[in-house]
Motif scaffolding. Structure first.
Motif, short mmCIF file in Angstrom:
data_model
loop_
_atom_site.label_atom_id
_atom_site.label_comp_id
_atom_site.label_asym_id
_atom_site.label_seq_id
_atom_site.Cartn_x
_atom_site.Cartn_y
_atom_site.Cartn_z
N GLY A 13 0.82 -1.21 0.00
CA GLY A 13 0.00 0.00 0.00
C GLY A 13 0.85 1.25 0.00
N ILE A 14 0.23 2.37 0.23
CA ILE A 14 0.94 3.65 0.21
C ILE A 14 2.07 3.66 1.23
N ASN A 15 1.84 3.03 2.39
CA ASN A 15 2.84 3.07 3.46
C ASN A 15 3.81 1.89 3.42
N GLY A 16 3.77 1.09 2.37
CA GLY A 16 4.71 -0.03 2.25
C GLY A 16 4.02 -1.38 2.34
N LYS A 17 4.65 -2.35 3.00
CA LYS A 17 4.13 -3.70 3.08
C LYS A 17 2.79 -3.75 3.79
N THR A 18 1.93 -4.65 3.33
CA THR A 18 0.67 -4.92 4.02
C THR A 18 0.46 -6.43 4.06
N GLN A 19 -0.17 -6.89 5.10
CA GLN A 19 -0.48 -8.31 5.21
C GLN A 19 -1.52 -8.69 4.17
N ASN A 20 -1.42 -9.91 3.70
CA ASN A 20 -2.40 -10.42 2.74
C ASN A 20 -3.81 -10.32 3.33
N GLY A 21 -4.71 -9.66 2.60
CA GLY A 21 -6.09 -9.58 3.04
C GLY A 21 -6.39 -8.54 4.09
N VAL A 22 -5.39 -7.79 4.51
CA VAL A 22 -5.58 -6.74 5.52
C VAL A 22 -5.54 -5.38 4.84
N GLY A 23 -6.58 -4.59 5.03
CA GLY A 23 -6.67 -3.30 4.36
C GLY A 23 -5.74 -2.26 4.96
N TRP A 24 -5.55 -1.18 4.22
CA TRP A 24 -4.74 -0.05 4.69
C TRP A 24 -5.50 1.25 4.45
N PHE A 25 -5.12 2.29 5.18
CA PHE A 25 -5.78 3.60 5.10
C PHE A 25 -4.70 4.65 5.30
N ALA A 26 -4.69 5.69 4.46
CA ALA A 26 -3.62 6.69 4.55
C ALA A 26 -4.09 8.02 3.99
N TYR A 27 -3.55 9.10 4.56
CA TYR A 27 -3.73 10.44 4.01
C TYR A 27 -2.47 10.76 3.21
N PRO A 28 -2.51 10.58 1.89
CA PRO A 28 -1.29 10.73 1.09
C PRO A 28 -0.91 12.18 0.87
N LYS A 29 0.38 12.38 0.68
CA LYS A 29 0.88 13.67 0.22
C LYS A 29 0.88 13.63 -1.30
N ILE A 30 -0.02 14.38 -1.91
CA ILE A 30 -0.27 14.25 -3.34
C ILE A 30 0.98 14.44 -4.20
N PRO A 31 1.79 15.49 -4.01
CA PRO A 31 2.96 15.64 -4.89
C PRO A 31 3.89 14.43 -4.84
N THR A 32 4.12 13.89 -3.63
CA THR A 32 4.98 12.72 -3.51
C THR A 32 4.33 11.51 -4.16
N LEU A 33 3.03 11.37 -3.98
CA LEU A 33 2.33 10.21 -4.48
C LEU A 33 2.31 10.16 -6.00
N ILE A 34 2.18 11.32 -6.64
CA ILE A 34 2.16 11.35 -8.09
C ILE A 34 3.50 10.92 -8.66
N LEU A 35 4.57 11.24 -7.97
CA LEU A 35 5.90 10.86 -8.43
C LEU A 35 6.21 9.41 -8.12
N ASN A 36 5.60 8.87 -7.08
CA ASN A 36 5.87 7.49 -6.68
C ASN A 36 4.55 6.75 -6.60
N VAL A 37 4.26 5.94 -7.62
CA VAL A 37 3.01 5.20 -7.65
C VAL A 37 2.90 4.39 -6.38
N PRO A 38 1.73 4.39 -5.68
CA PRO A 38 1.66 3.90 -4.31
C PRO A 38 1.93 2.43 -4.09
N PHE A 39 1.72 1.58 -5.09
CA PHE A 39 1.93 0.16 -4.85
C PHE A 39 3.40 -0.21 -5.02
N LYS A 40 3.93 -0.94 -4.08
CA LYS A 40 5.34 -1.31 -4.10
C LYS A 40 5.49 -2.82 -4.24
#
Length: 216
Positions: free
Chosen positions: A189-216
């Motif tokens: 997710g936006i904040n990095g690793k997530t457990q399989n089947g466990v959701g994530w929630f984040a308030y993204p910083k838009i300029p950073t997010l546009i430069l770095n697609v959120p899925f890793k």
């Protein structure tokens, strides 16, 4: 951990254009959205790229249909499907994007794709959606053994406003197909690793997010 970021970055700009007619149509249903929310919708549009995965041309194949079933219809979201070289989440050399769809409906279906058969196949289904001024998402990575010539359907059920999700794989007789899952999703997710089947929630910083697609 690797993911679809590199493949998306390498895709030509034309790959992203087919998404925009759908976006314009959907915006008619978003008249009340705020200026702060709009950049998040543009981000979702950027994630809606073209298919880059292709099975080996000289090997056996199977067919895989994919769809997303959510309990939060009416929110703009992108569903993504990506293929990985192995359960360790190594990227496919030629790109792993096998499908994307942007929509607001309770049920979203991706076009059926040919996949490599006769050996283990690792893929991930994920969603990311706008929740007010934040993003939320959930994903599941699975590995199964497709039989040559067989037809399968992978279903991702997203529940609790993306707080959790579960994948089911069935054959053309609607019989459940066994698969394995790693502890962590290959998509994250936006904040990095997530457990399989466990959701994530984040308030993204838009300029950073546009430069770095959120899925890793």
């Amino acid at each position: 951990m690797t993911g679809p970021t590199a493949a998306a970055a390498q895709a030509p700009a034309a790959c992203f254009l087919p998404a925009f007619p759908n976006i314009i149509h959907r915006l008619g249903r978003l008249a009340a959205m705020t200026i702060k929310t709009f950049p998040l919708l543009i981000l979702l549009a950027a994630l809606t790229g073209c298919v880059t995965y292709a099975p080996p041309p000289d090997g056996p194949t199977a067919s895989l249909g994919m769809y997303f079933d959510t309990d939060s219809a009416g929110r703009m979201r992108t569903g993504l499907a990506n293929v990985f070289a192995n359960p360790a989440c190594d990227s496919m050399p030629s790109g792993g994007r096998i499908g994307t769809r942007m929509g607001m409906d309770e049920l979203d279906e991706l076009p059926t794709q040919k996949i490599a058969a006769g050996k283990e196949f690792t893929f991930d289904l994920a969603t990311i959606e706008v929740q007010g001024q934040a993003n939320a998402g959930c994903s599941v990575t699975a590995t199964f053994l497709p039989a040559p010539g067989a037809t399968y359907e992978a279903r991702l059920y997203i529940r609790g406003n993306s707080a959790r999700c579960e994948m089911v794989i069935v054959d053309d007789q609607n019989v459940a197909v066994p698969f394995t899952t790693p502890a962590f999703s290959c998509m994250g997710g936006i904040n990095g690793k997530t457990q399989n089947g466990v959701g994530w929630f984040a308030y993204p910083k838009i300029p950073t997010l546009i430069l770095n697609v959120p899925f890793k």
